[in-house]
Scaffold this motif. Structure first.
Motif, mmCIF file in Angstrom:
data_model
loop_
_atom_site.group_PDB
_atom_site.id
_atom_site.type_symbol
_atom_site.label_atom_id
_atom_site.label_comp_id
_atom_site.label_asym_id
_atom_site.label_seq_id
_atom_site.Cartn_x
_atom_site.Cartn_y
_atom_site.Cartn_z
ATOM 1 N N THR A 119 -4.401 -2.372 -1.238
ATOM 2 C CA THR A 119 -5.099 -1.460 -0.343
ATOM 3 C C THR A 119 -4.489 -1.521 1.058
ATOM 4 N N CYS A 122 0.851 -1.186 0.000
ATOM 5 C CA CYS A 122 0.000 0.000 0.000
ATOM 6 C C CYS A 122 0.890 1.240 0.000
ATOM 7 N N ARG A 181 -2.684 -1.975 -7.418
ATOM 8 C CA ARG A 181 -2.470 -1.349 -6.120
ATOM 9 C C ARG A 181 -2.977 -2.238 -4.989
ATOM 10 N N GLU A 200 -7.456 5.037 2.671
ATOM 11 C CA GLU A 200 -7.857 4.681 1.317
ATOM 12 C C GLU A 200 -8.514 5.830 0.564
#
Length: 317
Positions: free
Chosen positions: A267, A213, A265, A246
């Motif tokens: 998270t 992340c 990506r 996020e």
């Protein structure tokens, strides 16, 4: 576990009791505003005391929870540049990172500590390791394949038994230290905390790369000496990572150059390094104008550390 910074064996050992930060570019501290969010006084030290922190500690009483220790990762470079503005020529959303370092037992600020930060750029590339592409070798992914790489699928089953032990450095995904591949040093820097234990860095919002992340690495060094050459000696009392919620990351993904980053990506909830415990685990408090994150972000966090211990970053705590 996936991601390129999980520990899979002994961390490359370095002498943490003798440390020297080269003061290259020390005189060029930029105080001018960047975008509409940052004023010239942004380094003035305006962070308020940590919420829930007690005014003082007593014997056997914890004043503030220790900030979680995490792995150093493979891309730390010691003897980095002594500076507060680490942006150099990197494109991205302006980020003002304001940190406060306190003794978790007494809640007293740690003045004159050396704080390091380093992180990838908007496309997931670390300075000093550009040859590894987005996030680097084995676990980083997202980079450009080397020329002459094999194509197609292998045919047939392997035969025979492997002999001998593996040699060479572990891949980037193993958590072991990687030697730099170039002389670039953007988005890296070290600065000293003031009498309030506060330090501020001007940088850009990090991007992402395969397996991790969005995050920033940090170290806190104490008991060293500030000299004309930089910071010498001392020990590392904290090795951690700083994380972003996020909502903010999704907002940056709509802004160039982040919008051109095609790497899958990870998270915050999927990340295998983030401890999942909010600010104690390094989750930053962010301020930005809703719908206009491109104008800039201010990120703050108070880090509670134990100045009596050494945290070398070989694993989580």
């Amino acid at each position: 576990m996936t991601g390129h910074e999980k520990a899979q064996g002994p961390q490359h050992k370095r002498d943490l009791t003798r440390r020297k930060v080269l003061a290259a570019g020390t005189g060029a501290v930029v105080a001018a505003g960047v975008g509409g969010t940052f004023a010239a006084g942004a380094f003035a030290g305006e962070e308020t005391p940590a919420a829930g922190a007690k005014a003082s500690g007593t014997s056997g009483e914890t004043c503030y929870r220790l900030t979680s220790e995490t792995t150093e990762g493979p891309y730390y470079i010691d003897a980095d540049k002594l500076r507060r503005d680490v942006t150099e020529d990197q494109d991205g959303i302006p980020l003002m990172l304001r940190l406060k370092v306190i003794d978790a037992d007494t809640c007293k600020p740690l003045a004159d500590a050396a704080v390091d930060i380093w992180h990838c750029n908007a496309l997931g590339v670390y300075s000093g390791y550009e040859a590894m592409g987005s996030g680097g070798g084995g676990g980083g992914g997202g980079g450009t394949p080397p020329s002459g790489a094999p194509t197609g699928s292998p045919t047939g089953a392997p035969t025979g038994s492997p002999t001998g032990a593996p040699t060479g450095s572990p891949p980037a995904g193993g958590g072991g230290h990687e030697e730099p591949t170039d002389d670039e040093r953007y988005l890296r820097g070290t600065w000293r905390t003031d009498r309030k234990g506060e330090v501020a860095f001007r940088t850009v919002f990090p991007g992402w790369y395969q397996g991790r992340c969005v995050h920033i690495h940090t170290k806190v060094h104490v008991n060293g000496t500030w000299t004309a050459a930089g910071y010498e000696g001392g020990t590392t009392c904290h090795t951690g990572q700083l994380f972003f919620d996020e909502a903010s990351v999704l907002a940056t993904a709509e802004v160039e150059p982040y919008s051109t980053n095609t790497t899958a990506r990870t998270t915050l909830d999927e990340d295998t390094i983030y401890p999942g415990n909010g600010t104690e685990g390094g989750l930053l408090k962010l301020k930005y104008k809703k719908g206009a994150i491109a104008k800039g972000v201010v990120a703050t966090l108070t880090m509670g550390v134990d100045p009596e211990v050494t945290q070398d970053g070989t694993g989580g705590g």
